[in-house]
Scaffold this active site. Structure first.
Site, PDB file in Angstrom:
ATOM      1  CB  ALA A   1      54.142  42.646  40.688  1.00 14.71           C
TER       2      ALA A   1
ATOM      3  CG  ASP B   1      41.394  34.708  24.506  1.00 13.56           C
ATOM      4  OD1 ASP B   1      41.167  33.915  25.425  1.00 13.56           O
ATOM      5  OD2 ASP B   1      41.370  35.949  24.645  1.00 13.56           O
TER       6      ASP B   1
ATOM      7  CG  HIS C   1      39.941  37.685  27.681  1.00 14.47           C
ATOM      8  ND1 HIS C   1      40.428  36.467  27.268  1.00 14.47           N
ATOM      9  CD2 HIS C   1      39.944  37.643  29.040  1.00 14.47           C
ATOM     10  CE1 HIS C   1      40.734  35.732  28.331  1.00 14.47           C
ATOM     11  NE2 HIS C   1      40.435  36.419  29.412  1.00 14.47           N
TER      12      HIS C   1
HETATM   13  P1  NAX Z   1      45.562  36.993  41.395  1.00 11.11           P
HETATM   14  O1  NAX Z   1      44.352  37.272  42.237  1.00 11.11           O
HETATM   15  O2  NAX Z   1      46.438  35.853  41.708  1.00 11.11           O
HETATM   16  O3  NAX Z   1      46.483  38.303  41.403  1.00 11.11           O
HETATM   17  C1  NAX Z   1      45.978  39.581  41.231  1.00 11.11           C
HETATM   18  C2  NAX Z   1      46.883  40.509  42.017  1.00 11.11           C
HETATM   19  O4  NAX Z   1      46.453  41.848  41.756  1.00 11.11           O
HETATM   20  C3  NAX Z   1      46.800  40.303  43.533  1.00 11.11           C
HETATM   21  O5  NAX Z   1      48.106  40.119  44.067  1.00 11.11           O
HETATM   22  C4  NAX Z   1      46.166  41.597  44.037  1.00 11.11           C
HETATM   23  O6  NAX Z   1      46.655  41.987  45.310  1.00 11.11           O
HETATM   24  C5  NAX Z   1      46.569  42.576  42.942  1.00 11.11           C
HETATM   25  N1  NAX Z   1      45.733  43.764  42.848  1.00 11.11           N
HETATM   26  C6  NAX Z   1      44.397  43.878  43.058  1.00 11.11           C
HETATM   27  N2  NAX Z   1      44.018  45.154  42.916  1.00 11.11           N
HETATM   28  C7  NAX Z   1      45.128  45.854  42.562  1.00 11.11           C
HETATM   29  C8  NAX Z   1      45.366  47.224  42.297  1.00 11.11           C
HETATM   30  N3  NAX Z   1      44.386  48.130  42.365  1.00 11.11           N
HETATM   31  N4  NAX Z   1      46.621  47.593  41.995  1.00 11.11           N
HETATM   32  C9  NAX Z   1      47.640  46.693  41.962  1.00 11.11           C
HETATM   33  N5  NAX Z   1      47.459  45.391  42.229  1.00 11.11           N
HETATM   34  C10 NAX Z   1      46.225  44.979  42.521  1.00 11.11           C
HETATM   35  O7  NAX Z   1      45.026  36.950  39.901  1.00 11.11           O
HETATM   36  P2  NAX Z   1      45.772  36.406  38.599  1.00 11.11           P
HETATM   37  O8  NAX Z   1      45.491  34.972  38.433  1.00 11.11           O
HETATM   38  O9  NAX Z   1      47.173  36.874  38.626  1.00 11.11           O
HETATM   39  O10 NAX Z   1      44.944  37.147  37.453  1.00 11.11           O
HETATM   40  C11 NAX Z   1      45.014  38.553  37.308  1.00 11.11           C
HETATM   41  C12 NAX Z   1      43.964  39.036  36.332  1.00 11.11           C
HETATM   42  O11 NAX Z   1      44.206  38.519  35.032  1.00 11.11           O
HETATM   43  C13 NAX Z   1      42.532  38.604  36.685  1.00 11.11           C
HETATM   44  O12 NAX Z   1      41.667  39.694  36.467  1.00 11.11           O
HETATM   45  C14 NAX Z   1      42.248  37.512  35.675  1.00 11.11           C
HETATM   46  O13 NAX Z   1      40.866  37.350  35.456  1.00 11.11           O
HETATM   47  C15 NAX Z   1      42.973  38.077  34.480  1.00 11.11           C
HETATM   48  N6  NAX Z   1      43.251  37.150  33.368  1.00 11.11           N
HETATM   49  C16 NAX Z   1      43.206  37.658  32.129  1.00 11.11           C
HETATM   50  C17 NAX Z   1      43.499  36.891  31.020  1.00 11.11           C
HETATM   51  C18 NAX Z   1      43.454  37.460  29.638  1.00 11.11           C
HETATM   52  O14 NAX Z   1      43.649  36.680  28.698  1.00 11.11           O
HETATM   53  N7  NAX Z   1      43.219  38.754  29.429  1.00 11.11           N
HETATM   54  C19 NAX Z   1      43.820  35.450  31.159  1.00 11.11           C
HETATM   55  C20 NAX Z   1      44.298  35.087  32.509  1.00 11.11           C
HETATM   56  C21 NAX Z   1      43.578  35.764  33.641  1.00 11.11           C
HETATM   57  O15 NAX Z   1      42.389  35.086  33.887  1.00 11.11           O
END
Ligand code: NAX
Length: 323
Positions: A12, A159, A187
């Protein structure tokens, strides 16, 4: 007012999380009449940042928000939740192979799947956003044997929306005039945005564009849109990803009027391998998510679908020990 719905968001304090939680709190996902409790999960190093997000949520004084629980415990985050949006995941670091990424995230989604199994409401709906989303979703649902696989889906709505926008630009129509579009598969850059059953203002989409544009411009543009945004902005898609998560959950919770795309657990529809999470054309109603049946798929479509299906089978084989 009804009992507040409990909504968990993981990751979050991340980019997407920051674009997501304020819109959920404002009522854009579940309706402006629906009160809610927000359970926000982060990892210990990000708890300070998460507390900052909570301070800002407080400062919005959202009328619908009845409680906010920031935590680094999955069991606390998922206690009795009705909806869980799993965004947090491990990003790929330099030198990391796809297999390592699958493995690192496999651990996270195993733990979270178990916690959902043990703590969430029995009719919880779980949307997996964190990448590799389809296979993370598979791991989570397999780690939750007391819940039904139909309670889990992976996000391919971004997408889908990207494909709508590209087609609307090309045909000089509005996105609201496009019907029947669907994204198939993973995806990932193998996904297949299919136009065979799509209409634009009542006309077949494929009668309005040529095959060269479809195969050589449209499909690659949708597949590579995430990389194009990363290159232009210097950061990956966040606002559009949060928007897609809100739309996918809203449609799942409140029902769809139009065909949309969701990654769901395959039980073999359209001859796709079973036991992978595959994006299909779907509709949703009070009974859940329904895969649209009897679409006519030509040879071109079948070949594209086979590529993305194979990638998902390979991903599943790489994490077999976790499921
Ligand atoms: P960020 O790195 O900005 O944020 C991810 C957050 O998750 C960080 O604050 C981190 O501390 C937290 N986190 C890591 N491990 C965790 C755990 N075990 N429990 C709880 N929190 C945890 O990434 P962001 O840009 O927000 O993207 C998040 C994810 O969405 C990535 O894996 C990204 O590749 C994926 N996406 C998926 C998309 C889709 O269409 N399915 C599109 C957008 C995005 O690329």
């Amino acid at each position: 007012m009804d009992q507040p719905l409990r909504v968990a968001v993981t990751g979050a304090a991340g980019q997407i999380g920051y674009q997501l939680v304020f819109r959920i709190a404002a009522g854009e996902m579940l309706g402006r009449e629906r009160s809610l409790q927000l359970n926000l999960l982060e990892i210990p190093p990000a708890m300070d940042a998460l507390n900052g997000v909570v301070m800002e949520l407080d400062d919005c004084a959202f009328p619908l928000v009845k409680g906010i629980v920031p935590t680094d415990s999955p069991e606390t985050a998922f206690a009795n939740v009705d909806i869980a949006i799993l965004v947090g995941s491990r990003p790929r670091s330099p030198g990391m192979e796809r297999r390592d990424l699958l493995e690192a995230n496999g651990e996270i989604f195993t733990i979270q799947g178990k916690a959902l199994n043990d703590c969430a409401a029995r009719d919880v709906k779980v949307l997996v956003v964190g990448n590799p989303a389809n296979t993370n979703c598979l791991i989570a649902l397999r780690s939750a044997p007391d819940l039904s696989p139909t309670q889990f889906c992976a996000m391919t709505r971004l997408d889908h929306n990207r494909a709508l926008a590209q087609l609307a630009h090309k045909t000089a129509c509005h996105v609201s005039e496009i019907k029947g579009l669907a994204v198939w598969g993973n995806h990932s850059p193998t996904m297949f945005p299919e136009l065979g059953s799509t209409t634009v203002a009542g006309k077949s989409a494929l009668s309005l564009v040529d095959m060269d544009w479809y195969g050589n411009e449209f499909i690659p543009a949708v597949q590579q849109r995430g990389a194009a945004i990363l290159q232009a902005r210097g950061f990956s898609s966040a606002a559009s990803a949060a928007n897609a998560a809100i739309e996918q959950v809203r449609d799942w919770h409140l029902g769809t009027e139009l065909v949309t795309s969701m990654g769901v657990y395959s039980t073999g529809n359209y001859g796709i391998s079973e036991e992978i999470v595959f994006s299909y054309p779907v509709t949703c109603d009070a009974d859940g998510v329904h895969i649209v049946e009897n679409r006519v798929l030509d040879q071109f479509s079948r070949e594209k679908i086979a590529i993305t299906e194979q990638e998902l089978v390979d991903e599943r084989d790489a994490i077999k020990h976790l499921i």
